[in-house]
Motif scaffolding. Structure first.
Motif, PDB file in Angstrom:
ATOM      1  N   LYS A   1       0.875  -1.237   0.168  1.00  0.00           N
ATOM      2  CA  LYS A   1      -0.017   0.114  -0.057  1.00  0.00           C
ATOM      3  C   LYS A   1       0.663   1.201  -0.067  1.00  0.00           C
ATOM      4  N   LYS A   2       1.781   1.255   0.604  1.00  0.00           N
ATOM      5  CA  LYS A   2       2.834   2.558   0.777  1.00  0.00           C
ATOM      6  C   LYS A   2       3.272   2.739  -0.284  1.00  0.00           C
ATOM      7  N   TYR A   3       4.098   1.552  -0.971  1.00  0.00           N
ATOM      8  CA  TYR A   3       4.840   1.955  -2.208  1.00  0.00           C
ATOM      9  C   TYR A   3       3.895   2.423  -3.445  1.00  0.00           C
ATOM     10  N   VAL A   4       2.514   1.769  -3.590  1.00  0.00           N
ATOM     11  CA  VAL A   4       1.510   2.060  -4.476  1.00  0.00           C
ATOM     12  C   VAL A   4       1.342   3.689  -4.433  1.00  0.00           C
ATOM     13  N   GLU A   5       0.935   3.957  -3.157  1.00  0.00           N
ATOM     14  CA  GLU A   5       0.590   5.271  -2.847  1.00  0.00           C
ATOM     15  C   GLU A   5       1.520   6.163  -3.338  1.00  0.00           C
ATOM     16  N   MET A   6       2.859   5.944  -2.785  1.00  0.00           N
ATOM     17  CA  MET A   6       3.753   6.804  -3.268  1.00  0.00           C
ATOM     18  C   MET A   6       4.151   7.064  -4.690  1.00  0.00           C
ATOM     19  N   GLN A   7       3.586   6.033  -5.669  1.00  0.00           N
ATOM     20  CA  GLN A   7       3.846   6.355  -7.004  1.00  0.00           C
ATOM     21  C   GLN A   7       2.444   7.028  -7.454  1.00  0.00           C
ATOM     22  N   GLY A   8       1.542   7.199  -6.857  1.00  0.00           N
ATOM     23  CA  GLY A   8       0.266   8.013  -7.164  1.00  0.00           C
ATOM     24  C   GLY A   8      -0.886   7.036  -7.714  1.00  0.00           C
ATOM     25  N   GLY A   9      -0.813   5.901  -6.942  1.00  0.00           N
ATOM     26  CA  GLY A   9      -1.737   4.794  -7.222  1.00  0.00           C
ATOM     27  C   GLY A   9      -2.498   4.569  -5.980  1.00  0.00           C
ATOM     28  N   THR A  10      -3.677   3.655  -6.083  1.00  0.00           N
ATOM     29  CA  THR A  10      -4.475   3.294  -5.090  1.00  0.00           C
ATOM     30  C   THR A  10      -4.520   1.612  -5.248  1.00  0.00           C
ATOM     31  N   VAL A  11      -4.809   0.970  -4.180  1.00  0.00           N
ATOM     32  CA  VAL A  11      -5.050  -0.587  -3.815  1.00  0.00           C
ATOM     33  C   VAL A  11      -6.551  -0.575  -3.283  1.00  0.00           C
TER      34      VAL A  11
END
Length: 470
Positions: free
Chosen positions: A431-441
């Motif tokens: 979750k942290k990595y995806v949000e840091m790249q502007g995405g959502t889970v």
């Protein structure tokens, strides 16, 4: 004995406000009645003065007798002002104590102008004085004074003021009782919140507030309860994490020590057995390395030291690489590992290494919690984002657990965690990595049927119309 300081402050503020309101209302009512009585007195005195002046100007010889009778009936006193400035009674005698007469008013009357004013004597009694000139045919212009006593009005105003003071005191005492009750009722929830936060500060996170209102104080109570629940969950998951991490560390270390000692002591009987032990040591070292990497990543996240290297990413290439790395583990469990990759999906912008780690974490979780069936990795495109999903046919996740699975240290069902292993850090890292790249889970799961994780990643802004060729 604890002093309810909030109640005292609130009560004192309301009491001061109440005193100001009562004093203002009392003053306004007093002024209203005083002005009303004064206006009534002024109108009556002016009417009598006009009437007596008309009678005096008629020149009738019996006019003074009539005026005296009317004066006694009207409860006023009438005095003559001769043209030489002397104040006389109606009988013609000089007034012994003309204290109400003022020189400037006498001069004005003899000049033919009326006067009106309020006067008083040394005993505190008030009088309303009206002076009117009497127009005659002769050059001499006498005048009359009409003096009305205001004793009855002052007595009425005194009784009114006493009534206002008693009413105000009664209203104040009644309001004081209501204020004390209201301040206690309003401050009680705040005191309960203060006591609860003290318990939370001492580590008692099981306590909860009883919230009975839906106003702002009630909302604050709900927020404190939510905070206590979050802290309690954090404490429980942290304790579970330390228990699990010690177990996860102890198992590979035990294997490493045991098989290393067997090899060191030369207790192997064949090269095949030796290779088998070396393989176990290697696998356990990889397991230990994976655990250490997760802990290291978590530490860097908490310190805010994670730095990404964004670049245009071909998600299909990353998916193929990740699937190839976990393919052997899936085959060992006889699981079908499939890919469904759409050809025309634009590039996304992200960190290649982190994106591959995200996908590996999802695939390893899917393999770990799936005993039979298949795992499907699908890539599709939406209008403004790519959708990467990982679906399995595993044990699934209960719906009441779904909101917490991305929290650090959280494990779904301790017994299941013991059975399948893991540290409870993988999804938090995802979750942290995806949000840091502007995405959502997003996640959907049904116990016994499987779980689907979806990563929604925005397209690269400067990609333009470029497409990945199949």
């Amino acid at each position: 004995m604890n002093i309810n300081r909030i109640g005292l402050k609130l009560g004192a503020a309301i009491i001061v406000l109440m005193i100001v309101i009562l004093a203002s209302a009392g003053f306004a009512v007093d002024r209203l009645f005083t002005n009303f009585y004064d206006a009534q007195m002024r109108d009556n005195a002016q009417g009598i003065a006009d009437h007596f002046t008309t009678m005096a100007e008629s020149g009738d010889s019996s006019v003074q007798s009539l005026i005296r009778n009317f004066a006694e009936f009207s409860n006023v006193k009438v005095y003559w002002l001769s043209d030489d400035g002397k104040v006389l009674t109606l009988s013609g005698t000089k007034l012994a104590d003309p204290s109400f007469v003022r020189a400037r008013d006498t001069k004005r009357l003899l000049s033919g102008y009326p006067v009106e004013y309020m006067s008083g004597n040394t005993s505190g009694r008030r009088f309303y004085v009206v002076g009117r000139p009497i127009r005659t045919d002769s050059s001499a212009r006498p005048a009359i004074y009409i003096v009305s006593s205001m004793t009855e009005i002052d007595n009425s105003l005194g009784r009114l003021r006493n009534l206002l003071m008693l009413s105000g005191l009664g209203a104040f005492l009644l309001a004081l009782g209501m204020i004390l009750i209201m301040s206690k009722l309003l401050s009680r929830p705040l005191l309960q919140m203060q006591q609860m936060t003290e318990k939370m500060a001492n580590g008692n996170w099981d306590t909860r507030l009883r919230v009975g209102s839906r106003d702002e104080i009630g909302m604050l109570g709900h927020s404190i309860n939510d905070l206590a629940a979050s802290l309690q969950r954090y404490r429980d998951t942290r304790q579970a994490f330390f228990s699990n991490i010690s177990h996860e560390l102890r198992t590979p270390v035990t294997y490493l020590q045991g098989y290393a000692k067997v090899l060191t002591d030369g207790l192997v009987e064949s090269d095949k057995e030796k290779k088998q032990y070396l393989s176990i040591i290697y696998q356990e070292s990889l397991r230990l390395e994976h655990l250490i990497n997760d802990l290291f990543t978590l530490s860097k996240m908490e310190e805010g030291q994670i730095k990404l290297k964004p670049e245009p990413l071909d998600l299909r290439e990353i998916i193929r690489t990740a699937v190839q790395k976990v393919k052997l583990r899936a085959e060992k469990k006889h699981l079908s590992l499939q890919m469904d990759l759409h050809d025309r999906v634009p590039f996304v912008r992200g960190d290649r290494q982190r994106m591959e780690q995200v996908l590996l974490n999802l695939l390893e979780n899917a393999i770990r919690y799936t005993e039979k069936g298949s795992i499907l990795v699908r890539l599709s495109g939406q209008k403004e984002a790519a959708v990467l999903s990982v679906s399995d046919t595993g044990v699934g996740i209960p719906k009441d657990e779904l909101p917490y699975i991305f929290e650090r240290f959280y494990r779904v069902e301790k017994s299941r965690a013991r059975k399948f292993g893991g540290t409870g850090l993988g999804l938090s890292i995802v979750k942290k990595y995806v949000e840091m790249q502007g995405g959502t889970v997003q996640v959907d799961s049904e116990p016994g049927s499987g779980t689907t994780f979806r990563l929604i990643l925005p397209y690269e802004e400067k990609q333009g119309k470029g497409r990945i060729k199949s």
